[in-house]
Design an enzyme around this catalytic site. Sequence first.
Site, short mmCIF file in Angstrom:
data_model
loop_
_atom_site.label_atom_id
_atom_site.label_comp_id
_atom_site.label_asym_id
_atom_site.label_seq_id
_atom_site.Cartn_x
_atom_site.Cartn_y
_atom_site.Cartn_z
N GLU A 209 0.88 -1.43 0.06
CA GLU A 209 -0.08 -0.15 0.05
C GLU A 209 0.88 1.05 0.16
OE1 GLU A 209 -2.92 -0.16 -0.53
OE2 GLU A 209 -3.43 -2.01 0.04
N CYS A 243 -2.06 9.25 2.41
CA CYS A 243 -1.74 8.81 1.24
C CYS A 243 -2.64 9.10 -0.12
CB CYS A 243 -1.49 7.46 1.33
SG CYS A 243 -3.16 6.39 1.95
#
Length: 454
Positions: A209, A243
Amino acid sequence: MDISSIVESEKQFFRTGVTRGTDFRIDMLKRLRKAVIENDGLISAALRADLNKQPFETYMCETGLLLEEIDYHIKHLKKWSRTRRVRSGVGQLPGKSYVCPEPYGVVLIMAPWNYPVQLCLMPLVGAVSSGNCAVVKPSAYAPESSRVIAKIIESAFPTGYVTAVEGGRDANKALLEEPFDYIFFTGSVAVGKTVMEAAAKRLTPVTLELGGKSPVIVDETADLALAARRIAFGKVLNAGQTCVAPDYLMIEKSVETPFIEEYKKALADFFPGGDMSSMVHIINDRHFERLCNILDNSGTVTVGGTRDAETRFIEPAVLTDVPVDSPVMEQEIFGPILPILPYDKLDDCIDFIRSRPKPLALYIFSENRMNQEKVLGSCSFGGGCINDTVIHLASSYMSFGGVGASGMGCYHGKQSFDTLTHYRSVLKQGKIDVKLRYFPYSSFKEKLCRWLLK
């Protein structure tokens, strides 16, 4: 215990078979839930110390999401864990075919510092739910949060089942040398490459991720006040250290100036009287200096941009007249800075996005359905929103993950269970023996095979 001993202890625990039982998994998830609730105050205090994160933001973005995910797994994991009968092909008759979910074994979970609790314990929910043991590595950049995570894990789980390993780069390096059965990493693209390189040596499966530069598009039909508020939310949440934060804004040229005015109004509404003491601070001096360099060398600071080195605070900023080769466009920002790139035609905007690595998120603000569909049909990205930012990831009903350079694999809800589960195919054959497959082969057997398998 050293790291090798921890991993070996967990492998022995896994071999006992106790983690395969769904009642055991549910009990462990309930114990995790209880430990999180009991340590709610410590979690808030730790995130305040590490990031200046306020209790509401902590619960909204970390603790609350985690508890919701735990409840979702408790509710569904018995169904997910069942062996499932599937059709047998003609070549398997008269056998019976099954798909059997089984855990991988011992999972390594490596977490980042920006949402240190949620991004550490959310993957752990999937690991526990699917029957694995786990070694959890919190980020050393958020030391108070790391200590609380270790405390929660120690209080919730039996020794040798789930273990927290604290430390910095030396601990990370030592962990990556161990024979884990699966690695789940959340962090930067650069470190993700290191993790994948280490995993490749043992052919260990990974979920990465990562991040990247997530664009937001505002066309001429957008509700500018709403767009400005929701984009500003995505930028000031966690001080942009997210993110999936909007990384840069591509806006139709005619609405650039009114959008900036609405953006200013949104910030004024968020922080009455200009009091930004409730905003998250930048995690450390290195990242603070990097963001200051971006502000100083990437176009014109049109909104905000004041900074305080002592507290590592950066005021939400807007950059205009941004060269595409400037520092702000060459790296993931991870801060409360919004560069604006005006465009003439939507096609030019799409071409620009497609010329760059695939982003983790993409957002479009538009009331024109054709424009919405054109962007969604042309651009590849991990996930995103139409007329909003960030909140698509806050759901146990949708998977979350990247594509291309922004990551591989996904999780949340059932996808967490699927990611950390090996689906084993099993055929139980009957006693009737179809001799077509056996030697010697003949033209008749070939004709019959071609007829059956056409």
